[in-house]
Design a protein around this motif. Structure first.
Motif, PDB file in Angstrom:
ATOM      1  N   VAL A 127       0.835  -1.210   0.000  1.00 28.84           N
ATOM      2  CA  VAL A 127       0.000   0.000   0.000  1.00 28.84           C
ATOM      3  C   VAL A 127       0.863   1.250   0.000  1.00 28.84           C
ATOM      4  N   VAL A 128       1.857   1.308   0.877  1.00 26.58           N
ATOM      5  CA  VAL A 128       2.690   2.518   0.924  1.00 26.58           C
ATOM      6  C   VAL A 128       3.557   2.618  -0.322  1.00 26.58           C
ATOM      7  N   LEU A 134       1.765   6.825  -6.708  1.00 25.19           N
ATOM      8  CA  LEU A 134       0.538   7.381  -7.284  1.00 25.19           C
ATOM      9  C   LEU A 134      -0.079   8.496  -6.454  1.00 25.19           C
ATOM     10  N   SER A 135       0.659   9.058  -5.509  1.00 23.34           N
ATOM     11  CA  SER A 135       0.157  10.256  -4.832  1.00 23.34           C
ATOM     12  C   SER A 135      -0.003  11.373  -5.857  1.00 23.34           C
ATOM     13  N   TYR A 162      -5.531   8.081  -3.216  1.00 23.28           N
ATOM     14  CA  TYR A 162      -6.255   8.221  -1.959  1.00 23.28           C
ATOM     15  C   TYR A 162      -7.767   8.196  -2.132  1.00 23.28           C
ATOM     16  N   THR A 163      -8.253   7.896  -3.315  1.00 20.45           N
ATOM     17  CA  THR A 163      -9.695   7.841  -3.583  1.00 20.45           C
ATOM     18  C   THR A 163     -10.199   6.408  -3.494  1.00 20.45           C
ATOM     19  N   VAL A 164     -11.517   6.268  -3.348  1.00 21.07           N
ATOM     20  CA  VAL A 164     -12.129   4.946  -3.174  1.00 21.07           C
ATOM     21  C   VAL A 164     -11.843   4.010  -4.346  1.00 21.07           C
ATOM     22  N   PRO A 165     -11.994   4.449  -5.610  1.00 20.09           N
ATOM     23  CA  PRO A 165     -11.730   3.498  -6.714  1.00 20.09           C
ATOM     24  C   PRO A 165     -10.335   2.895  -6.677  1.00 20.09           C
ATOM     25  N   LEU A 241      -4.604   3.674   5.787  1.00 19.02           N
ATOM     26  CA  LEU A 241      -3.416   4.399   5.347  1.00 19.02           C
ATOM     27  C   LEU A 241      -3.727   5.389   4.227  1.00 19.02           C
ATOM     28  N   LEU A 242      -4.610   5.006   3.301  1.00 19.46           N
ATOM     29  CA  LEU A 242      -4.872   5.848   2.127  1.00 19.46           C
ATOM     30  C   LEU A 242      -6.101   6.727   2.296  1.00 19.46           C
ATOM     31  N   GLY A 243      -7.059   6.265   3.087  1.00 17.49           N
ATOM     32  CA  GLY A 243      -8.320   7.001   3.157  1.00 17.49           C
ATOM     33  C   GLY A 243      -8.452   7.954   4.315  1.00 17.49           C
TER      34      GLY A 243
END
Length: 574
Positions: A127-128, A134-135, A162-165, A241-243
């Motif tokens: 994930v990180v 892709l940030s 950081y978006t849901v999709p 972590l992303l959301g």
């Protein structure tokens, strides 16, 4: 005659006394299994019961607090979208990869292990790694994409991880390897005679796949799909972590937020997890009902699923492309950031340094977290293997103990249907109060790890027992060997490859474990994943990347050790 009576009477009384103290083997086994199930009930069931009782206290105040929120509808929709979206991606990719692996020529057979390798890479590391790539602004892949004419005028994007999709896409990639394990195992049980007959009749590769392979894979697809759906519903790492910074919430992150806030609201956390618990139980029972008698799906024939004799270029390309996106690219992102003093969109060779790795090795907390991760994982595995063996033996050969076997079946399946974060909250609640106050110790981490790994240990060993049948045990019993000797000298050596594969899988999953560990850890007792999360929250991104690579290295060393003992086929037997 009177003398004879006087002599025999004390012997008869003594014999009766001995018999009254003797417990039959069946009752000894029944008592032993019941004692083990009682311990498992304390570990597995009690935390769940306490959570639900707490949620219903004060007129179900926990439910009112959690489901009276204005944004609960969005949270529920996001949870369902994440589960279903990642399920579709994992099922399509996992089934395609399994079929592609079955079509590889013999000389490329080693490629069949590649779809399993992403499991070795911790989910938190993957994930990180994608976050670094892709940030919207500093992500390296986004920087490259902005060089193209379509996005040349933008200073951010075009992809926002950081978006849901994109959280759904990355979650689907992470679950693909698990689906592949189940489907490829089912693929190996398909007789090649069925496929050869279809080819002779003129069916194409696509026709064989949809008309022959998929129907015969129904048990594997149902089981693999159910596992993927449960894992998707219980996803925690990606959304957390992303959301977190963009307001993306799912039920698991809501549970963590409720427990982490001050004061902790365990009742609301329990209420947030209730839909996941109910759905998990329903899905586990539905799986058993849908599969029914699995002998209906056994294919008889003299030859197993034979590898393709052609080039099968499409199969090779499919597996390599998956490995590129699921393993290589995120690793590249981690390596780049770990070798730089700071994370930015620009990269200069003059900035490359190993200082981040030196800083990790010089930090006592990092060394202790590695030691804690390894020791707790090995401790849990050492307990899970014999425990899983006992439960598997009860399920396979415990026809005399049908009620106990039914209880064992449900109890060992329960942790698979309930997300790890829920067990984390349950253990946090249970072991911060008398009679056992274990919070902040390695013991509570080991206990929660045992619960999480119990289904894997039991199911893998049960599958091996079923494949061996009763021939060996009956022959051993006929020769006069006791059940203990039979298990020790016959069954365990025959099951050695499966047991080592179970050890490898559990060690991989436990050294990666993040959700439950984050809830039962203390500031003085950290595992690698929780320490990485603290670094992420503090914005120490180069250290995060170095820590993620360290986690991957530790897991790889563990798997290599298992392969050294059990042979190179350990991973392929997962």
């Amino acid at each position: 005659m009177a003398t004879l009576v006087d002599v025999e009477r004390p012997e008869s009384t003594e014999t009766a006394g001995k018999r009254s103290l003797t417990i039959s083997p069946n009752w000894r086994a029944r008592i032993g299994y019941a004692a083990v199930l009682a311990v498992l009930a304390y570990l597995v069931v009690l935390p769940m019961v306490r959570l639900q009782m707490l949620a219903f206290e004060d007129g179900a105040a926990g439910y009112r607090s959690q489901y009276g929120r204005f944004d609960i509808g969005v949270t529920l929709r996001t949870t369902v979208a994440l589960a279903l979206g990642s399920l579709v991606i994992a099922m399509v990719l996992g089934t395609l990869l399994a079929f592609a692996a079955s079509r590889l020529p013999a000389k490329l057979g080693w490629l069949r292990v590649i779809p399993i390798l992403p499991i070795v890479m911790p989910a938190v590391a993957s994930v990180v790694g994608w976050a670094f790539l892709l940030s919207p602004r500093p992500g390296y892949l986004n920087v490259l994409l902005r060089l193209l004419p379509w996005w040349s005028g933008s200073d951010s994007g075009p992809i926002d991880v950081y978006t849901v999709p994109w959280i759904i896409v990355l979650t689907g990639f992470g679950l693909t390897s698990f689906v592949y394990l189940f489907v490829s195992s089912g693929m190996q049980n398909i007789s090649s005679e069925h496929l050869e007959a279809a080819q002779v009749s003129g069916s194409s590769t696509v026709g064989i796949f949809f008309k022959i392979v998929l129907p015969l894979l129904r048990p594997s697809l149902i089981y693999g799909g159910g596992i993927a759906l449960l894992l998707g519903l219980g996803q925690f790492t990606g959304p957390l972590l992303l959301g977190a910074n963009t307001g993306v919430k799912v039920l698991t992150t809501e549970m963590y937020r409720r427990v982490s806030e001050s004061p902790s609201d365990f009742a609301a956390a329990a209420a947030a997890g209730s839909p996941l618990v109910i759905f998990g139980l329903v899905l586990v029972l539905a799986q058993k009902a849908l599969l029914g008698n699995q002998t209906r799906f056994v294919t008889h024939g003299g030859k197993a699923f034979a590898p393709s004799t052609g080039k099968a270029t499409w199969a090779t390309v499919t597996i390599v492309v998956f490995a590129l996106f699921a393993l290589v690219i995120p690793l590249v992102g981690l390596i780049i950031v770990s070798l730089t003093p700071y994370w930015s969109g620009s990269l200069s060779l003059s900035l490359l340094t190993l200082d981040n790795f030196r800083a990790l090795m010089d930090t006592t907390a990092v060394v202790e977290s590695v030691l804690t991760s390894v020791l707790t994982s090995l401790g849990a595995v050492a307990i899970c293997i014999p425990l899983g063996y006992l439960m598997a033996n009860l399920l396979v050969r415990g026809r005399r103990f049908r009620i106990l076997a039914l209880i064992a079946d449900l109890m060992t399946a329960l942790p698979l249907g309930i997300p790890a974060v829920i067990f984390g909250v349950g253990f946090l609640l249970t072991y911060t109060e008398p009679p056992l106050i274990l919070y902040g110790t390695r013991t509570v981490i080991i206990l929660v790890y045992i619960v999480l790994m119990l289904p894997f240990s039991t199911r893998m060993q049960m599958t091996a027992m079923l494949s061996l049948g009763n021939t060996y045990t009956e022959a051993s019993a006929t020769s006069g060997a006791s059940p203990f000797v039979t298990n020790l000298r016959i069954m365990l050596p025959l099951m050695r490859p499966t047991i080592l594969s179970a050890v490898a899988l559990m060690f991989i999953l436990l050294t990666h474990e993040f959700a439950a560990s984050l809830l039962v850890r203390a500031s003085t007792t950290q595992v690698m994943g929780t320490l990485l999360f603290d670094m992420w929250q503090n914005g120490s991104y180069p250290l995060v990347a170095a820590m993620a690579l360290l986690m991957t290295a530790v897991t790889t060393i563990g798997v290599a050790a298992a392969m050294l003992v059990g042979g190179r086929n350990v991973l392929s037997k997962l």
